[in-house]
Design a protein around this motif. Structure first.
Motif, mmCIF file in Angstrom:
data_model
loop_
_atom_site.group_PDB
_atom_site.id
_atom_site.type_symbol
_atom_site.label_atom_id
_atom_site.label_comp_id
_atom_site.label_asym_id
_atom_site.label_seq_id
_atom_site.Cartn_x
_atom_site.Cartn_y
_atom_site.Cartn_z
ATOM 1 N N GLY A 1 -6.684 4.271 -9.432
ATOM 2 C CA GLY A 1 -5.667 3.564 -8.653
ATOM 3 C C GLY A 1 -5.633 4.028 -7.210
ATOM 4 O O GLY A 1 -5.502 3.226 -6.278
ATOM 5 N N LEU A 2 -5.744 5.327 -7.021
ATOM 6 C CA LEU A 2 -5.740 5.883 -5.669
ATOM 7 C C LEU A 2 -7.003 5.459 -4.913
ATOM 8 O O LEU A 2 -6.949 5.163 -3.704
ATOM 9 C CB LEU A 2 -5.647 7.409 -5.757
ATOM 10 C CG LEU A 2 -5.060 8.164 -4.566
ATOM 11 C CD1 LEU A 2 -3.719 7.602 -4.148
ATOM 12 C CD2 LEU A 2 -4.922 9.644 -4.925
ATOM 13 N N GLY A 3 -8.130 5.416 -5.630
ATOM 14 C CA GLY A 3 -9.366 4.959 -4.996
ATOM 15 C C GLY A 3 -9.259 3.525 -4.530
ATOM 16 O O GLY A 3 -9.718 3.170 -3.426
ATOM 17 N N LEU B 1 1.544 11.114 -8.813
ATOM 18 C CA LEU B 1 1.026 11.236 -10.167
ATOM 19 C C LEU B 1 -0.142 12.204 -10.254
ATOM 20 O O LEU B 1 -0.313 12.893 -11.249
ATOM 21 C CB LEU B 1 0.573 9.862 -10.668
ATOM 22 C CG LEU B 1 1.701 8.961 -11.151
ATOM 23 C CD1 LEU B 1 1.172 7.591 -11.483
ATOM 24 C CD2 LEU B 1 2.353 9.565 -12.377
ATOM 25 N N LEU B 2 -0.950 12.234 -9.205
ATOM 26 C CA LEU B 2 -2.082 13.149 -9.198
ATOM 27 C C LEU B 2 -1.595 14.591 -9.306
ATOM 28 O O LEU B 2 -2.188 15.426 -10.000
ATOM 29 C CB LEU B 2 -2.900 12.944 -7.920
ATOM 30 C CG LEU B 2 -4.402 13.223 -8.024
ATOM 31 C CD1 LEU B 2 -5.035 12.394 -9.123
ATOM 32 C CD2 LEU B 2 -5.073 12.929 -6.690
ATOM 33 N N LEU C 1 -13.280 7.664 -6.917
ATOM 34 C CA LEU C 1 -13.811 6.851 -8.006
ATOM 35 C C LEU C 1 -14.942 7.550 -8.753
ATOM 36 O O LEU C 1 -15.068 7.417 -9.980
ATOM 37 C CB LEU C 1 -14.273 5.494 -7.468
ATOM 38 C CG LEU C 1 -13.144 4.568 -6.991
ATOM 39 C CD1 LEU C 1 -13.697 3.378 -6.216
ATOM 40 C CD2 LEU C 1 -12.305 4.079 -8.172
ATOM 41 N N VAL C 2 -15.794 8.290 -8.024
ATOM 42 C CA VAL C 2 -16.866 9.046 -8.687
ATOM 43 C C VAL C 2 -16.275 10.112 -9.597
ATOM 44 O O VAL C 2 -16.724 10.309 -10.739
ATOM 45 C CB VAL C 2 -17.813 9.667 -7.640
ATOM 46 C CG1 VAL C 2 -18.726 10.707 -8.282
ATOM 47 C CG2 VAL C 2 -18.651 8.571 -6.984
ATOM 48 N N MET D 1 0.812 -1.216 0.000
ATOM 49 C CA MET D 1 0.000 0.000 0.000
ATOM 50 C C MET D 1 0.846 1.267 0.000
ATOM 51 O O MET D 1 0.466 2.272 -0.594
ATOM 52 C CB MET D 1 -0.946 -0.002 1.211
ATOM 53 C CG MET D 1 -2.072 -1.008 1.107
ATOM 54 S SD MET D 1 -3.052 -0.739 -0.388
ATOM 55 C CE MET D 1 -2.432 -2.033 -1.429
ATOM 56 N N ALA D 2 1.981 1.228 0.676
ATOM 57 C CA ALA D 2 2.823 2.426 0.723
ATOM 58 C C ALA D 2 3.294 2.797 -0.685
ATOM 59 O O ALA D 2 3.276 3.971 -1.074
ATOM 60 C CB ALA D 2 4.016 2.198 1.644
ATOM 61 N N LEU D 3 3.716 1.781 -1.454
ATOM 62 C CA LEU D 3 4.162 2.043 -2.827
ATOM 63 C C LEU D 3 2.998 2.493 -3.708
ATOM 64 O O LEU D 3 3.140 3.411 -4.526
ATOM 65 C CB LEU D 3 4.796 0.781 -3.418
ATOM 66 C CG LEU D 3 6.146 0.353 -2.824
ATOM 67 C CD1 LEU D 3 6.560 -1.001 -3.368
ATOM 68 C CD2 LEU D 3 7.218 1.388 -3.121
ATOM 69 N N LEU D 4 1.839 1.866 -3.531
ATOM 70 C CA LEU D 4 0.677 2.209 -4.347
ATOM 71 C C LEU D 4 0.201 3.628 -4.056
ATOM 72 O O LEU D 4 -0.014 4.441 -4.965
ATOM 73 C CB LEU D 4 -0.449 1.202 -4.089
ATOM 74 C CG LEU D 4 -1.735 1.359 -4.909
ATOM 75 C CD1 LEU D 4 -1.435 1.408 -6.403
ATOM 76 C CD2 LEU D 4 -2.685 0.206 -4.617
#
Length: 1002
Positions: free
Chosen positions: A714-716, A695-696, A732-733, A685-688
């Motif tokens: 991906g963040l969602g 990136l955002l 996600l929305v 999760m830390a890498l994700l």
């Protein structure tokens, strides 16, 4: 069973040979037998079979051979992380029986030793691995084994001569000398036996035949020992049984008195951290078959090769009563040329008492005199700072019982029969121990974290640690924190690692200057790697050369200890060596060259990551606009893809950062889109989270709407897995709306699919069902069976939550049927879990356990972290239904432990609720309340309405006095309201519990 390696690879059962298979299978079995009880890696097996040119299917071929061997030899071959290990009785293998007999003979009386050696030689049936293998196998395995054979022959012959068994020696050695026409020791034994058996003419004839052959084919004369023997025979000296020479009684066939001396340099009083290396050296020095021992200590500059050799020399000095000799050959010494072997031999000969005027002029004559001088003596010879095999070869001691210990920065290829010891770096414990010995324990204990940080910065390099310790010793006001600060200042690290007479930079520079121009360029560019390691294809992209050429030059750098190869075709630089390389690269290559090299590597990572992602499952953006790198690792299935991702997971995160910092947001989000599934599967999760949040930022600053949408998904997912459902929904929305505006159907599918999962988790079942149905329609219109299978599984989960267990079964079965062949096992892992849960709900417990255990086996094999968590919890529910509360509790707690390990907190409240229900069913009400209160709090905090209602319902049903009636009524009222609103069957259970609570007590 018995096994044969010392000849054709053979297996016997009840003394009858068994079919072993074709050449490849025999080769694989032979390698496992040679390295019995030790791991034989896949890379080794590939090299043994195909040299340096394996087919693309090499790994599959070997796996097939292993499968056949397992049927032949059940329960003997274990799979290891890197290859395979065979475990059978060592005495059932002729090679290991041969070695045991040899070792026993070395310590036995002559009569017993002769018989043991005779039995050992009887183990040989021909040439090992005959008819199988490759040139590499012949060089690396067969040739050393044959040297062991000849050593045993010599040991037996020497023993038999001492026992007066001259005819036996002649009988055995006479045919062998024709097999090894240049092996002078065999001829010496044969000639001596003939002479002592009163066959003087035959002895002289054998000598003359050897002399003529040496002169004609090699242009050399026999060695001094044979010449001396020939002279004695010509003089018709009476042959006598030789007596063992003692260290204090010089040999009678030398014209000078041998000088016993100890040349070892001073042993360091604060020597630290090489206990295991010293143990291995001690093992290497143990007598074996009457051979002279040779051991090479290899490592990069500053690893402590010389200090380790010197410490060992002092520890074992008493074993070598005829002297301990040390000579520096200046292979890597500033302002000095490497000592040529002729000069080194002159120095050594004079050191042991040979008069200067008696030292021959020619190199070969000096080498022969050196060997003759040491014969019969037990000497330790340390050859320090060796540059090459050619430099050291003439200096090696050949007398049985002697040992030559070499330190070198190169592998000294060509030095057969030697043992090699690579020192490596200090671990944290050894680094701190060195600081304590030099600076005192009190000074280290006052700043333990800062001392550890310095050990980390130095990468465990002993020279760097000693330089730091030396500087601090002369500067008592310096703290470890102050040194950390100085080392952290830009471009200062290598300058700080200097003290009078010692410098890490100069130690590395000596190795660097020994390289040719091509090697130097490659070394500099390797300082630019992204992440901490690089594989062979990645290195080729960085160096801008073919994979074959890159392989050659990388192996050359490994050979001179400037580059490490922690596993096959994976390379890394020590932190300080990398700092040196990076400094040189930035100084000697322009900005454009540096950027081009790193971009080539980054694009290689992206191209292979996209390829690997395709093998892991359906992707939301299988776009045609892919990076067109000239380099990519070919992967042939899910296992290959997961292995590649696992190997490079840190490097890929660094690649995302590289693209982002280079303001190449488009490639950055494509890389993130390729790695998110692997990070999520493995719970990274830390890498994700870290990569997607970065990136955002870059997508926003560059106005890249598609990149932003993909990153939001991906963040969602990351927030969902971490249990932050409100954040996940919001992200996600937003992603869905962006993708609808862009009319990106595949992107919409991905956003809706994940929304469906989160909606289900927070109890918005109508919204979840709609999202899933929409995805199924999109997937059907696009003809994407992988996405369809995934959504059938999601729908099955939803139907199970709503209590419609038969419909859940139908959906799960549809998921398995819809999945494409390559994704079927993964789809089945999820479907079988849901099917098991549904069958528990239907009371079909026996079949439920079968489904859940199959789901667990698949999840473990495919390393599906999240599914492992949920399957364990579902097993707990099944065991509870079966009345096995202890097993149920164990399964629930295992699920919680795995969730913590993988960082998957999405199901925490669900698991804790099920654990509480199991405690309650077992009558352990206090423990039930603890688990359920925690579940309720987590669910409420996350706005996880259904999970909160389940926990409240379970808490409200805990009987008094553990649960106060007023608190129970409050919980049940809230649960009933939520469950009724969600139209779930548990609402009736909540109402019934409220009525029971209202009934008067008799």
């Amino acid at each position: 069973m018995e096994f044969g390696v010392l000849g054709p690879i053979t297996v016997w059962s009840d003394r009858r040979p068994m079919p072993v298979g074709g050449p490849r299978q025999r080769c694989v079995l032979g390698a496992l037998l040679v390295y019995l009880g030790r791991e034989v890696t896949l890379d080794q097996l590939i090299a043994f079979l195909w040299n340096d040119d394996p087919p693309r299917t090499a790994r599959s071929v070997i796996q097939v051979q292993i499968s056949h061997l397992r049927r032949l030899l059940p329960d003997t071959i274990a799979t290891t992380p890197g290859g395979y290990v065979l475990n059978v009785d060592p005495d059932s293998v002729d090679l290991h029986r041969f070695r045991r007999l040899q070792d026993t003979a070395s310590e036995a009386p002559p009569e017993v030793a002769a018989e043991l050696l005779n039995q050992a030689l009887d183990c040989w049936r021909g040439t090992p691995f005959s008819g199988v293998g490759s040139e590499y196998l012949d060089h690396s395995v067969v040739a050393p084994l044959q040297e062991e054979y000849w050593s045993a022959v010599v040991a037996w012959g020497t023993c038999a001569l001492n026992l007066g068994r001259y005819a036996a020696v002649v009988s055995r050695l006479n045919p062998l000398v024709s097999e090894e026409p240049f092996r002078e020791r065999l001829h010496h034994l044969l000639i001596t036996a003939l002479w002592r058996d009163n066959e003087r003419a035959r002895a002289l004839a054998v000598y003359e035949e050897l002399r003529a052959r040496l002169a004609e084919e090699l242009g050399v004369d026999p060695g001094p020992e044979l010449v001396a023997l020939h002279t004695r025979i010509l003089r018709e000296e009476v042959p006598q049984r030789p007596a063992a020479r003692s260290a204090s009684d010089p040999s009678s066939d030398t014209a000078f008195r041998f000088v016993v001396r100890n040349d070892l340099p001073r042993d360091l009083p604060d020597f630290t951290g090489r206990e295991e290396s010293l143990r291995k050296l001690d093992e290497a020095a143990s007598p074996s078959g009457g051979q002279a021992q040779v051991c090479v200590i290899t490592g990069s500059g500053g690893e402590g090769k010389t200090t380790t050799a010197v410490r060992f020399g002092h520890e074992v000095a008493k074993r070598y009563p005829d002297g301990q000799l040390f000579i520096d050959l200046y292979g890597y010494t500033s302002n000095k040329e490497p000592l040529d072997p002729s000069s080194a031999l002159s120095a050594l000969l004079r050191a042991v008492g040979v008069p200067p005027e008696s030292v021959p002029e020619r190199l070969d004559e000096r080498a022969a005199l050196w060997r003759a001088t040491l014969m019969g003596r037990r000497v330790l010879l340390i050859l320090d700072n060796v540059a090459s095999f050619a430099q050291v070869s003439p200096l090696l001691a050949s007398a049985p019982g002697s040992m030559t210990l070499i330190t070198a920065r190169t592998e000294l290829s060509g030095l057969s029969g030697a043992r090699f010891l690579s020192l490596g770096m200090f671990d944290e414990s050894s680094s701190l121990e060195l600081f304590s010995r030099v600076l005192g324990e009190k000074r280290v204990q006052s700043e333990p974290e800062q001392a550890r940080e310095i050990a980390r910065i130095c990468g465990g390099l002993p020279l760097a640690l000693r330089v730091i310790a030396g500087r601090m010793l002369t500067r008592p006001t310096w703290s470890f924190a102050h040194v950390v600060k100085r080392l952290g200042e830009q471009n200062r690290k290598l300058r700080e690692l200097r003290v009078e007479g010692q410098s890490v930079e100069s130690a590395i520079d000596l190795s660097y200057r020994s390289l040719n121009a091509h090697q130097r360029r490659a070394f500099r560019l390797l300082g630019l790697i992204i992440g901490n390691t690089v594989d062979l294809v990645g290195a080729a992209s960085l160096l801008d050369m073919t994979v074959e050429d890159a392989d050659d030059i990388l192996q050359e750098l490994v050979g001179v200890c400037l580059l490490e190869e922690p596993q096959g075709d994976v390379y890394r630089l020590h932190d300080l060596i990398r700092a040196f390389a990076l400094e040189r690269a930035l100084a000697e290559h322009g900005h454009e060259q540096v950027a081009a090299a790193r971009t080539r590597l980054a694009e290689y990572y992206l191209a292979t990551a996209q390829h690997a992602a395709d093998l892991l499952g359906p992707r939301g953006h299988n776009d045609d606009d892919r990076v067109r790198s000239g380099y990519r690792t070919d992967l042939f299935g899910r296992e290959d893809a997961e292995g590649w991702f696992s190997l490079h997971q840190e490097n890929l995160a660094e690649t995302i950062e590289y693209f982002a910092s280079s303001e190449n947001g488009d490639l950055a989000w494509r890389m993130a889109d390729s790695v998110w599934r692997f990070y999520a599967m493995r719970g990274h999760m830390a890498l994700l989270l870290g990569s997607h949040e970065r990136l955002l930022q870059i997508s926003g600053s560059q106005g890249n709407q598609r990149g932003r949408a993909v990153t939001l998904i991906g963040l969602g997912i990351a927030h969902y897995i971490s249990g932050r459902f409100d954040e996940a929904l919001s992200l996600l929305v937003e992603a869905r709306d962006l993708l609808i505006a862009m009319r990106d159907d595949r992107g919409i599918i991905r956003a809706l699919a994940n929304l469906g999962i989160v909606y289900e988790r927070v109890g918005r079942f109508v919204d979840s069902a709609k999202a899933i149905q929409d995805v199924l329609e999109y997937a059907s219109s696009l003809g994407d069976p992988a996405v369809e299978a995934l959504q059938w599984n999601n729908l099955a989960v939803l139907r199970g939550t709503l209590g419609d267990h038969r419909e859940a079964l139908r959906c799960a079965e549809s998921a398995i049927l819809a999945a494409p062949e390559e994704d079927r096992d993964e789809s089945k892992a999820y479907a079988k879990r849901v099917m098991g849960e549904a069958r528990v709900g239907l009371g079909q417990l026996e079949v439920a356990f079968q489904d859940l255990k199959e789901a667990l086996e698949l999840s473990l094999r495919l390393q599906l972290a999240g599914n492992q968590v949920y399957v364990h919890n579902s097993l707990g529910v099944a065991y509870r239904a079966a009345g096995s509360s202890e097993q149920a509790i164990e399964c629930h707690t295992t699920a919680l432990s795995l969730a913590e390990k993988f960082g998957d907190h999405s199901g925490d409240s669900e698991i804790l609720t099920d654990l509480g229900l199991t405690y309650a069913a077992a009558g352990r009400h206090d423990e039930a309340v603890t688990a359920l209160e925690k579940a309720h709090a987590i669910a409420a905090e996350r706005n996880e309405r259904y999970a909160a209602a389940r926990a409240a319902l379970a808490l409200g049903r805990i009987p008094a006095p553990t649960m106060a009636p007023a608190r129970a009524r409050e919980l049940l009222t809230d649960a009933e309201a939520t469950l009724t609103e969600l139209d779930l069957p548990e609402a009736g259970t909540a109402r019934a519990a409220l009525l029971d609570l209202s009934d008067p007590v008799d």
